[in-house]
Design an enzyme around this catalytic site. Sequence first.
Site, PDB file in Angstrom:
ATOM      1  N   GLN A 212      -4.793  -1.796   9.391  1.00 68.28           N
ATOM      2  CA  GLN A 212      -4.622  -3.121   8.799  1.00 68.28           C
ATOM      3  C   GLN A 212      -5.196  -4.200   9.728  1.00 68.28           C
ATOM      4  O   GLN A 212      -4.828  -4.280  10.898  1.00 68.28           O
ATOM      5  CB  GLN A 212      -3.124  -3.379   8.528  1.00 68.28           C
ATOM      6  CG  GLN A 212      -2.837  -4.663   7.795  1.00 68.28           C
ATOM      7  CD  GLN A 212      -3.386  -4.689   6.377  1.00 68.28           C
ATOM      8  OE1 GLN A 212      -3.255  -3.733   5.619  1.00 68.28           O
ATOM      9  NE2 GLN A 212      -4.057  -5.780   6.018  1.00 68.28           N
TER      10      GLN A 212
ATOM     11  N   ASP B  51     -11.451   2.262   3.475  1.00 68.20           N
ATOM     12  CA  ASP B  51     -11.742   0.828   3.323  1.00 68.20           C
ATOM     13  C   ASP B  51     -13.248   0.586   3.209  1.00 68.20           C
ATOM     14  O   ASP B  51     -13.679  -0.511   2.868  1.00 68.20           O
ATOM     15  CB  ASP B  51     -11.244   0.066   4.569  1.00 68.20           C
ATOM     16  CG  ASP B  51      -9.892  -0.579   4.355  1.00 68.20           C
ATOM     17  OD1 ASP B  51      -9.553  -0.857   3.183  1.00 68.20           O
ATOM     18  OD2 ASP B  51      -9.187  -0.819   5.354  1.00 68.20           O
TER      19      ASP B  51
ATOM     20  N   LYS C  57       0.843  -1.202   0.000  1.00 65.62           N
ATOM     21  CA  LYS C  57       0.000   0.000   0.000  1.00 65.62           C
ATOM     22  C   LYS C  57       0.880   1.254   0.000  1.00 65.62           C
ATOM     23  O   LYS C  57       0.595   2.229  -0.688  1.00 65.62           O
ATOM     24  CB  LYS C  57      -0.951  -0.027   1.212  1.00 65.62           C
ATOM     25  CG  LYS C  57      -2.057  -1.068   1.021  1.00 65.62           C
ATOM     26  CD  LYS C  57      -2.835  -1.395   2.279  1.00 65.62           C
ATOM     27  CE  LYS C  57      -3.758  -2.588   2.008  1.00 65.62           C
ATOM     28  NZ  LYS C  57      -4.434  -3.106   3.194  1.00 65.62           N
TER      29      LYS C  57
END
Length: 276
Positions: free
Chosen positions: A88, A111, A44
């Site tokens: 994460q 997200d 990322k």
Amino acid sequence: MSAEVKANVKKLTDELKETHNITPGLAVVIVGDDPASRVYVNNKKKACEAVGFMSEEYALPAETTQEELLSLVETLNNKESINGILVQLPLPKHLDDKAVIEAISPLKDVDAFHAVNVGKIMLGEYDFLPCTPAGVMEMLHSYDIPVEGKECVVIGRSNIVGKPMGMLLLHENGTVTICHSRTKNLAEVCKRADILIAAVGIPKFVKANMVKDGAVVIDVGMDRDENGKLCGDVDFENVKDKCSYITPVPGGVGPMTIATLMKNTLKACKLQNNID
Ligand code: NAP
């Protein structure tokens, strides 16, 4: 395809810098030292560099407390240079994933895991789509694979992949079946699918006898085979000749997920700065 998406994000980011002197910023938070999470976070960060974003990594020790993590999220919510916050997952067991996700400002939830964004997706009125299902839809669009009226079977009902995947297919008028560990006659159900999406987390779970001739097979899985090699949920070698399309692992859905994260971060930046 993922390179194309990222190239487009880079172009739009360069324009944004030139016209408004704004650089999108993504904060990535990782807790503990799970090796798979570390690989995802590094990918990322690399993608952020490639598209010209500013990225900040917060690598916290495994023994971080819930209060410390929530306090960091709050700081990032209030930090102007940060437009997207990504924590994460999975978090170490003593931390409450749900409370952490709910603490992220919905406007910075790139997200699309926050309840507000999940609700918007249900209603079909969203700012952000969850990265993995959105990446899958983009692949279908790009290859002109129609969803309308098709039998779509999703294996897996997680909040981050299976459920939103089913919803996006439904929005495009697919006839959607979502399967899970209690589904009866799974092979028969899967064999009905014109579009079969595997998000199970079991290496090579989808066998040739579960796939209809000519089906489109999308493999979301990121698993390890008996030799520790990265593989998907689909038994690629034995399934590939039956399909009209199939995505590989590695490659396929993984890079599209990251490309969509870049798109979402750019969108978050524009929304927060009232730019169309
Ligand atoms: P998850 O939360 O573990 O969910 C797995 C789903 O599979 C559950 O709904 C489970 O059913 C179902 N399942 C398990 N065993 C089954 C069986 N024998 N028959 C039918 N269904 C079964 O996993 P996830 O987070 O959705 O991830 C799935 C896979 O995608 C993993 O390999 C993950 O690493 C990968 N992934 C990849 C990306 C990417 O960017 N490519 C992103 C996210 C995840 P129950 O609900 O009944 O338990």
